[in-house]
Design an enzyme around this catalytic site. Structure first.
Site, PDB file in Angstrom:
ATOM      1  N   LYS A  44       0.709  -1.471   0.061  1.00  0.00           N
ATOM      2  CA  LYS A  44      -0.090  -0.070   0.124  1.00  0.00           C
ATOM      3  C   LYS A  44       0.989   1.391   0.067  1.00  0.00           C
ATOM      4  O   LYS A  44       0.463   2.118  -0.391  1.00  0.00           O
ATOM      5  CB  LYS A  44      -0.957   0.007   1.336  1.00  0.00           C
ATOM      6  CG  LYS A  44      -1.653  -1.068   1.432  1.00  0.00           C
ATOM      7  CD  LYS A  44      -2.275  -1.240   2.700  1.00  0.00           C
ATOM      8  CE  LYS A  44      -3.002  -2.450   2.887  1.00  0.00           C
ATOM      9  NZ  LYS A  44      -3.540  -2.617   4.442  1.00  0.00           N
ATOM     10  N   GLY A  45       2.203   1.185   0.590  1.00  0.00           N
ATOM     11  CA  GLY A  45       3.020   2.344   0.969  1.00  0.00           C
ATOM     12  C   GLY A  45       3.226   3.349  -0.273  1.00  0.00           C
ATOM     13  O   GLY A  45       3.418   4.440  -0.179  1.00  0.00           O
ATOM     14  N   GLU A 100       8.206   2.841  -5.827  1.00  0.00           N
ATOM     15  CA  GLU A 100       8.144   2.148  -4.335  1.00  0.00           C
ATOM     16  C   GLU A 100       8.384   3.186  -3.307  1.00  0.00           C
ATOM     17  O   GLU A 100       9.053   4.304  -3.563  1.00  0.00           O
ATOM     18  CB  GLU A 100       9.321   1.256  -4.456  1.00  0.00           C
ATOM     19  CG  GLU A 100       9.757   0.488  -2.960  1.00  0.00           C
ATOM     20  CD  GLU A 100       8.422  -0.544  -2.690  1.00  0.00           C
ATOM     21  OE1 GLU A 100       7.435  -0.022  -2.486  1.00  0.00           O
ATOM     22  OE2 GLU A 100       8.524  -1.751  -2.392  1.00  0.00           O
ATOM     23  N   ASP A 101       7.845   3.012  -2.055  1.00  0.00           N
ATOM     24  CA  ASP A 101       7.867   3.903  -1.197  1.00  0.00           C
ATOM     25  C   ASP A 101       9.283   3.946  -0.537  1.00  0.00           C
ATOM     26  O   ASP A 101      10.000   5.036  -0.442  1.00  0.00           O
ATOM     27  CB  ASP A 101       7.140   3.518  -0.038  1.00  0.00           C
ATOM     28  CG  ASP A 101       7.109   2.009   0.441  1.00  0.00           C
ATOM     29  OD1 ASP A 101       7.843   1.314   0.066  1.00  0.00           O
ATOM     30  OD2 ASP A 101       6.026   1.763   1.102  1.00  0.00           O
ATOM     31  N   ASP A 104      14.620  -0.884   1.250  1.00  0.00           N
ATOM     32  CA  ASP A 104      15.449  -1.200   2.605  1.00  0.00           C
ATOM     33  C   ASP A 104      16.311  -2.309   2.244  1.00  0.00           C
ATOM     34  O   ASP A 104      17.460  -1.685   1.677  1.00  0.00           O
ATOM     35  CB  ASP A 104      14.246  -1.688   3.634  1.00  0.00           C
ATOM     36  CG  ASP A 104      14.875  -1.962   4.958  1.00  0.00           C
ATOM     37  OD1 ASP A 104      15.987  -1.800   5.119  1.00  0.00           O
ATOM     38  OD2 ASP A 104      14.074  -2.772   5.349  1.00  0.00           O
ATOM     39  N   PHE A 153      14.078   2.942  10.924  1.00  0.00           N
ATOM     40  CA  PHE A 153      12.774   2.823  10.613  1.00  0.00           C
ATOM     41  C   PHE A 153      11.948   4.204  10.642  1.00  0.00           C
ATOM     42  O   PHE A 153      12.204   4.805  11.445  1.00  0.00           O
ATOM     43  CB  PHE A 153      12.007   1.898  11.510  1.00  0.00           C
ATOM     44  CG  PHE A 153      10.733   1.341  11.060  1.00  0.00           C
ATOM     45  CD1 PHE A 153      10.490   0.259  10.348  1.00  0.00           C
ATOM     46  CD2 PHE A 153       9.578   1.928  11.803  1.00  0.00           C
ATOM     47  CE1 PHE A 153       9.242  -0.067   9.810  1.00  0.00           C
ATOM     48  CE2 PHE A 153       8.246   1.617  11.419  1.00  0.00           C
ATOM     49  CZ  PHE A 153       8.137   0.545  10.302  1.00  0.00           C
ATOM     50  N   ASP A 160       3.948   2.925   6.879  1.00  0.00           N
ATOM     51  CA  ASP A 160       3.424   2.465   8.222  1.00  0.00           C
ATOM     52  C   ASP A 160       3.979   1.911   9.181  1.00  0.00           C
ATOM     53  O   ASP A 160       4.996   1.440   9.113  1.00  0.00           O
ATOM     54  CB  ASP A 160       2.093   1.701   7.827  1.00  0.00           C
ATOM     55  CG  ASP A 160       2.534   0.132   7.718  1.00  0.00           C
ATOM     56  OD1 ASP A 160       3.645  -0.025   7.014  1.00  0.00           O
ATOM     57  OD2 ASP A 160       2.117  -0.717   8.260  1.00  0.00           O
ATOM     58  N   ARG A 166       0.389   6.187   7.671  1.00  0.00           N
ATOM     59  CA  ARG A 166       0.606   6.435   6.320  1.00  0.00           C
ATOM     60  C   ARG A 166       0.176   7.912   5.981  1.00  0.00           C
ATOM     61  O   ARG A 166       0.660   8.356   5.026  1.00  0.00           O
ATOM     62  CB  ARG A 166      -0.067   5.344   5.543  1.00  0.00           C
ATOM     63  CG  ARG A 166       0.276   4.009   5.726  1.00  0.00           C
ATOM     64  CD  ARG A 166      -0.476   3.053   4.742  1.00  0.00           C
ATOM     65  NE  ARG A 166      -0.710   1.696   5.157  1.00  0.00           N
ATOM     66  CZ  ARG A 166       0.468   0.887   4.718  1.00  0.00           C
ATOM     67  NH1 ARG A 166       1.369   1.296   4.037  1.00  0.00           N
ATOM     68  NH2 ARG A 166       0.280  -0.596   5.113  1.00  0.00           N
TER      69      ARG A 166
HETATM   70  P1  5GP Z   1      12.817  -4.554   1.446  1.00  0.00           P
HETATM   71  O1  5GP Z   1      12.299  -5.523   0.447  1.00  0.00           O
HETATM   72  O2  5GP Z   1      13.365  -3.310   0.617  1.00  0.00           O
HETATM   73  O3  5GP Z   1      13.618  -4.847   2.617  1.00  0.00           O
HETATM   74  O4  5GP Z   1      11.550  -3.442   2.200  1.00  0.00           O
HETATM   75  C1  5GP Z   1      10.531  -3.151   1.203  1.00  0.00           C
HETATM   76  C2  5GP Z   1       9.302  -3.081   1.979  1.00  0.00           C
HETATM   77  O5  5GP Z   1       9.426  -2.982   3.539  1.00  0.00           O
HETATM   78  C3  5GP Z   1       8.943  -1.293   1.894  1.00  0.00           C
HETATM   79  O6  5GP Z   1       8.021  -1.302   0.723  1.00  0.00           O
HETATM   80  C4  5GP Z   1       8.152  -0.921   3.064  1.00  0.00           C
HETATM   81  O7  5GP Z   1       6.798  -1.650   2.917  1.00  0.00           O
HETATM   82  C5  5GP Z   1       8.653  -1.984   4.174  1.00  0.00           C
HETATM   83  N1  5GP Z   1      10.006  -1.208   5.090  1.00  0.00           N
HETATM   84  C6  5GP Z   1      10.982  -1.298   4.682  1.00  0.00           C
HETATM   85  N2  5GP Z   1      11.676  -0.302   5.456  1.00  0.00           N
HETATM   86  C7  5GP Z   1      10.824   0.418   6.074  1.00  0.00           C
HETATM   87  C8  5GP Z   1      10.734   1.713   7.083  1.00  0.00           C
HETATM   88  O8  5GP Z   1      11.860   2.310   7.365  1.00  0.00           O
HETATM   89  N3  5GP Z   1       9.382   1.889   7.574  1.00  0.00           N
HETATM   90  C9  5GP Z   1       8.398   1.343   7.040  1.00  0.00           C
HETATM   91  N4  5GP Z   1       7.186   2.046   7.319  1.00  0.00           N
HETATM   92  N5  5GP Z   1       8.221   0.452   6.072  1.00  0.00           N
HETATM   93  C10 5GP Z   1       9.583  -0.076   5.863  1.00  0.00           C
END
Ligand code: 5GP
Length: 182
Positions: A44-45, A100-101, A104, A153, A160, A166
């Site tokens: 959703k982000g 993408e939001d 990470d 984070f 969220d 959000r």
């Molecule tokens: P990745 O696969 O790159 O580790 O993570 C992607 C998803 O993890 C992001 O689209 C998000 O939904 C969640 N995420 C990763 N880091 C954060 C953060 O710092 N805050 C929040 N709220 N969500 C995160």
């Protein structure tokens, strides 16, 4: 507008988001001027970032959404991706831009890029609102990045914590008491 009481620090302001989205939108519009662009939002982000970013596009484009979920703890990515909602359109020959939001570990995006190329997309690029510095195990090719933040984070602007925060118009760090009370 007053800062939410659970936010310890604002890391990216509403004005900074507006300005950066205009810059990214201009760059994307130039790069895709003569291409069949499909912007894919990862729910959703990314919905907040995608809607602001696409308001700044002067090129033609269409939009689709995908929902994925990574299994595991509330504020850590596990890297295991499950498709909760799939795309409605075929990707054959399309130039895909994933909105993408936050990047990470990058595992979600790595999975999606592979998946979209496997469906015959002509190209797949990424626009990430936030890149977390040093959180990626392997380098990932990010064409458009909004902001580079420390590896911590964050919430707001689509991001969220337990589905909350959000709608904050900025990106910020939560007070540690919020986690302790969870
Ligand atoms: P990745 O696969 O790159 O580790 O993570 C992607 C998803 O993890 C992001 O689209 C998000 O939904 C969640 N995420 C990763 N880091 C954060 C953060 O710092 N805050 C929040 N709220 N969500 C995160």
């Amino acid at each position: 507008m007053a800062i939410h009481p659970d936010i310890e620090k604002v890391l990216v302001t509403e004005d900074q988001l507006r300005e950066r989205n205009a810059q990214l939108g201009a760059a994307i519009s130039a790069d895709y001027a003569d291409k069949d662009l499909l912007v894919i939002g990862v729910l959703k982000g990314a919905a907040w970032f995608l809607s602001d970013l696409t308001r700044n596009l002067s090129c033609d484009f269409t939009v689709d959404y995908m929902a994925v979920s990574s299994y595991g703890a509330a504020h850590k990515s596990s890297g295991v991706v499950r498709i909760m909602k799939d795309l409605e359109v075929p990707l054959e020959g399309r130039h895909v831009l994933i909105a993408e939001d936050i990047l990470d570990t990058g595992l979600t995006l790595k999975y999606l890029v592979r998946n979209f190329l496997g469906r015959g997309a002509a190209s797949v690029e990424i626009a990430a609102c936030v890149l977390k510095e040093g959180a990626q195990e392997e380098a990932i090719d990010l064409r458009y990045v909004g902001f580079v933040l420390a590896n911590e984070f964050v919430v707001g602007y689509g991001l969220d914590y337990a589905q909350r925060y959000r709608g904050l118009p900025y990106i910020g760090r939560l007070r540690s008491s919020v986690y302790q009370n969870a």
